[in-house]
Every structure is written in C-alpha cells, then in structure tokens.
Design a protein around this motif. Structure first.
Motif, PDB file in Angstrom:
ATOM      1  N   LYS A 196      -5.003   3.017  -5.380  1.00 14.61           N
ATOM      2  CA  LYS A 196      -5.056   3.837  -4.162  1.00 14.61           C
ATOM      3  C   LYS A 196      -6.505   4.166  -3.819  1.00 14.61           C
ATOM      4  N   TRP A 197      -7.295   4.511  -4.810  1.00 14.46           N
ATOM      5  CA  TRP A 197      -8.708   4.831  -4.597  1.00 14.46           C
ATOM      6  C   TRP A 197      -9.469   3.599  -4.105  1.00 14.46           C
ATOM      7  N   LEU A 198      -9.182   2.435  -4.678  1.00 18.36           N
ATOM      8  CA  LEU A 198      -9.846   1.210  -4.270  1.00 18.36           C
ATOM      9  C   LEU A 198      -9.530   0.857  -2.822  1.00 18.36           C
ATOM     10  N   PHE A 199      -8.260   1.010  -2.438  1.00 13.74           N
ATOM     11  CA  PHE A 199      -7.882   0.713  -1.059  1.00 13.74           C
ATOM     12  C   PHE A 199      -8.564   1.670  -0.087  1.00 13.74           C
ATOM     13  N   LYS A 200      -8.717   2.910  -0.506  1.00 11.68           N
ATOM     14  CA  LYS A 200      -9.324   3.914   0.366  1.00 11.68           C
ATOM     15  C   LYS A 200     -10.823   3.686   0.532  1.00 11.68           C
ATOM     16  N   ASN A 201     -11.508   3.301  -0.538  1.00 13.89           N
ATOM     17  CA  ASN A 201     -12.972   3.213  -0.512  1.00 13.89           C
ATOM     18  C   ASN A 201     -13.516   1.786  -0.377  1.00 13.89           C
ATOM     19  N   TYR A 202     -12.753   0.794  -0.841  1.00 17.49           N
ATOM     20  CA  TYR A 202     -13.207  -0.597  -0.772  1.00 17.49           C
ATOM     21  C   TYR A 202     -12.055  -1.482  -0.308  1.00 17.49           C
ATOM     22  N   ALA A 241       4.686   2.140 -20.185  1.00 19.47           N
ATOM     23  CA  ALA A 241       4.796   1.600 -18.835  1.00 19.47           C
ATOM     24  C   ALA A 241       4.636   2.691 -17.781  1.00 19.47           C
ATOM     25  N   VAL A 242       5.252   3.843 -18.015  1.00 14.54           N
ATOM     26  CA  VAL A 242       5.158   4.957 -17.062  1.00 14.54           C
ATOM     27  C   VAL A 242       3.717   5.460 -16.970  1.00 14.54           C
ATOM     28  N   VAL A 243       3.082   5.643 -18.124  1.00 14.08           N
ATOM     29  CA  VAL A 243       1.684   6.114 -18.144  1.00 14.08           C
ATOM     30  C   VAL A 243       0.775   5.114 -17.432  1.00 14.08           C
ATOM     31  N   GLY A 244       0.959   3.822 -17.730  1.00 15.44           N
ATOM     32  CA  GLY A 244       0.149   2.791 -17.099  1.00 15.44           C
ATOM     33  C   GLY A 244       0.363   2.730 -15.599  1.00 15.44           C
ATOM     34  N   LEU A 245       1.635   2.848 -15.165  1.00 10.61           N
ATOM     35  CA  LEU A 245       1.952   2.769 -13.740  1.00 10.61           C
ATOM     36  C   LEU A 245       1.335   3.926 -12.962  1.00 10.61           C
ATOM     37  N   LEU A 246       1.513   5.146 -13.477  1.00 10.41           N
ATOM     38  CA  LEU A 246       0.994   6.319 -12.781  1.00 10.41           C
ATOM     39  C   LEU A 246      -0.534   6.332 -12.748  1.00 10.41           C
ATOM     40  N   SER A 247      -1.148   5.866 -13.827  1.00  9.60           N
ATOM     41  CA  SER A 247      -2.611   5.844 -13.886  1.00  9.60           C
ATOM     42  C   SER A 247      -3.192   4.744 -13.004  1.00  9.60           C
ATOM     43  N   PHE A 248      -2.649   3.548 -13.132  1.00  6.65           N
ATOM     44  CA  PHE A 248      -3.206   2.401 -12.423  1.00  6.65           C
ATOM     45  C   PHE A 248      -2.974   2.489 -10.925  1.00  6.65           C
ATOM     46  N   SER A 249      -1.850   3.072 -10.520  1.00  5.59           N
ATOM     47  CA  SER A 249      -1.573   3.199  -9.092  1.00  5.59           C
ATOM     48  C   SER A 249      -2.612   4.096  -8.422  1.00  5.59           C
ATOM     49  N   ARG A 250      -3.104   5.102  -9.138  1.00  2.00           N
ATOM     50  CA  ARG A 250      -4.144   5.983  -8.592  1.00  2.00           C
ATOM     51  C   ARG A 250      -5.461   5.223  -8.414  1.00  2.00           C
ATOM     52  N   ILE A 251      -5.747   4.336  -9.362  1.00  2.00           N
ATOM     53  CA  ILE A 251      -6.961   3.516  -9.252  1.00  2.00           C
ATOM     54  C   ILE A 251      -6.865   2.598  -8.036  1.00  2.00           C
ATOM     55  N   GLU A 309       0.830  -1.210   0.000  1.00  2.00           N
ATOM     56  CA  GLU A 309       0.000   0.000   0.000  1.00  2.00           C
ATOM     57  C   GLU A 309       0.863   1.259   0.000  1.00  2.00           C
ATOM     58  N   GLU A 310       1.982   1.221   0.711  1.00  2.00           N
ATOM     59  CA  GLU A 310       2.872   2.384   0.692  1.00  2.00           C
ATOM     60  C   GLU A 310       3.474   2.581  -0.690  1.00  2.00           C
ATOM     61  N   LEU A 311       3.821   1.485  -1.358  1.00  5.70           N
ATOM     62  CA  LEU A 311       4.374   1.569  -2.703  1.00  5.70           C
ATOM     63  C   LEU A 311       3.364   2.169  -3.669  1.00  5.70           C
ATOM     64  N   ILE A 312       2.114   1.697  -3.606  1.00  8.17           N
ATOM     65  CA  ILE A 312       1.069   2.212  -4.485  1.00  8.17           C
ATOM     66  C   ILE A 312       0.814   3.686  -4.211  1.00  8.17           C
ATOM     67  N   THR A 313       0.745   4.054  -2.925  1.00  8.81           N
ATOM     68  CA  THR A 313       0.502   5.445  -2.556  1.00  8.81           C
ATOM     69  C   THR A 313       1.647   6.336  -3.020  1.00  8.81           C
ATOM     70  N   THR A 314       2.868   5.872  -2.844  1.00  9.26           N
ATOM     71  CA  THR A 314       4.042   6.658  -3.253  1.00  9.26           C
ATOM     72  C   THR A 314       4.050   6.896  -4.758  1.00  9.26           C
TER      73      THR A 314
END
Length: 308
Positions: free
Chosen positions: A220-226, A208-218, A40-45
């Motif tokens: 992070k949102w999932l961990f926060k809400n579900y 890869a960079v675009v996918g990583l930055l975009s997907f990590s936000r998704i 979770e810290e990795l995804i948030t970072t």
C-alpha cells in the motif's frame, strides 16, 4: 462507492478466476487480481485490518465495522475464491496430469495479455521504471529456476514459510505453492493437511496472517509513494513468470509427493520441436488465444465506471 448486487457478483466471478489460478501450481491468483482491476483495493482492504476495527464495532455497531472493513467486497471475493479453489483443484490436477501442454498454453496466453494490460497503466516512463521492470523480470525468472531446500518440521521455519508464501501469493507472477517447494515446506504442509496435524497447520496459518497483514501495508505504501515504479516491478514479475508457464518442458529432476508418487519438480523450457511427446501446437495456439482474450473480458469488467 456504492455497489449494486451485480457489482458484487462480478467481484465473486473475479474471485472464482483467482481461485482457479491458485489451484494450478505455477499460476498466481495475484496476477488475476491485478489484471481484473481489484488488486489495489484488495491490498488496501487487507492493510486496513487493524485492532481499531474492534473499537469501531463497539462504539458504532456492526454496520459501521462492516463498512470500515470493506466486508462486502471481501465476502464476495473470498466466496468466489473458496468455491473455485475447491471445485477446480480436481479438474486442474487431472488436466496437469493428462493434458499439461493445453492447460499451460491457456495460462501462457492469459499472462502474455496481462503484461500489456498492467504495463499500460504506467503513466510515466523513466529510467527507474525501466530498471524496475528488468529487476522484477530477473527476480521472477530466477525464482522459477531455484531447486528445493530440504524439508523441515521446525516450528519457526513453518511460521517463516507461511509468512513468505502468503506474500508470494499476493504478488502477481510469483507463486505461493512454488515458493513452498523452494523453501522445502510443501511436503511438510501437505503431510500436515493429510494427517490433520492442527498444531503445524496453526503455526503455518499464524505466519501467513502476520505476513499478509505486514506485507500488504508495504505494498500500500509503495503504491501511494512509487505508483509507476511499483507497477513496473509487478509487470516485471509477470514477464519473468512466463518461464514457469511455458507449455513445453523437459523434466530435469523429480520429487515425491505426499502419496509417494514421483512428479516433475525441476524442468527447463524447450521449443515444441524438442518436446518429448506430442507438442499439440495447433491446440496450444488456440488455447493461448482463448487465454489472451479472457484478459480482454476481465479488463472490460475491471474498467466499468460504476464499480472498481
């Protein structure tokens, strides 16, 4: 939270474990990150990497920028991953070629233990949680059975493959290298690396960079809400991935690697009694246990109060 040098050393060791896992086709570095308590810290970072960090650097200096980016955590983790990936890849290749049953047995035991560890973090079990585990398991299992598409050199395809593969690499139980095989981009990327084709490599890297930055936000949102449902889905991914790391396989089809050699591509899991060769059951069980207890060590490191 303030960290000591020993804390960053432990993070680097976890990076080494992630790099070793990523060096083996069929094992996910995301699984190691998850079970070692840094996922979770990795995804948030990663999700916090934004252009606003440049503004922080300009207005408050490099120290504030480094802190906002969680730079020490990333540096320690990436150092471990890179060192391990480079040094372990040759060993992994040798073991996969000469002792496949043994190395898969170790990772099988590791992943079995990780299922219990991850599922234990779910604080509330509901119908949605159970459905998420089943769906995750079915998706991961289905992915392990997919055949490869044809190779493609199209620039947009390489960009898309980079974005999808990197998302798979940070998901526990899903393997980036195997996704590349399924998409038909594995040989194209291997050839680009071999031929030093920087254009194709750059296109893939940008994706890869675009996918990583975009997907990590998704994520992070999932961990926060579900949170519980997300944990359940990731647990299901790990359950479904067991088919890929089962030690005893029967080869159904072959593929040609970048050097022109035929290597196993599509396989099916079989019982040791149906294995074409020496099943090495006793050694396999011993390595499964070693892998299982390796998780106990990583879990203990991940639960220390002064760090993660």
């Amino acid at each position: 939270m303030r960290r000591r040098f020993i804390d960053y050393l432990i993070i680097a060791c976890k990076g080494i474990a992630m790099g070793a896992a990523d060096a083996v086709p069929g094992v996910s570095g995301g699984t190691i990150a998850f079970i070692s308590g840094i996922y979770e810290e990795l995804i948030t970072t990663i999700s916090n990497i934004k252009t606003s960090l440049i503004t922080v650097w300009r207005k408050e200096g490099f120290k504030a920028f480094w802190k906002a980016a969680n730079g020490s955590f990333l540096l320690a983790l990436l150092t471990g991953i890179i060192v391990s990936f480079v040094t372990f890849m040759r060993l992994a290749k040798y073991l996969l070629e000469h002792h496949p049953v043994l190395i898969w047995s170790f990772f099988f035991g590791l992943i079995v233990a990780s299922i219990y560890y991850v599922a234990r973090q779910i604080t509330r079990w509901r119908i949605l949680t159970l459905v998420a585990i089943i769906v995750g398991a079915l998706i991961a299992y289905y992915i392990t059975t997919l055949p490869s598409m044809g190779n493609s050199d199209n620039s947009f395809f390489l960009f898309f493959a980079g974005a999808i593969a990197i998302c798979a690499m940070i998901l526990p139980g899903i393997y980036g290298s195997f996704i590349l095989l399924i998409l038909g981009a594995y040989k194209t990327l291997s050839d680009a690396i071999h031929d030093f084709d920087f254009k194709r490599l750059a296109i893939f890297a940008v994706g890869a960079v675009v996918g990583l930055l975009s997907f990590s936000r998704i994520l992070k949102w999932l961990f926060k809400n579900y949170h519980n449902a997300t944990l359940a889905l990731l647990s299901g991914f790990i359950v479904g991935s067991l088919n890929k790391v089962w030690p005893w396989k029967r080869v159904l089809s072959w593929r040609t690697d970048s050097e022109g050699l035929k290597v196993p591509f599509k396989e099916e899991s079989v019982w040791p009694t149906d294995f074409n060769g020496d099943p090495q059951v006793l050694y396999a069980i011993a390595l499964m246990l070693i892998g299982f207890f390796t998780i106990l060590v990583l879990e203990r490191l991940g639960s220390q109060k002064n760090k993660l």
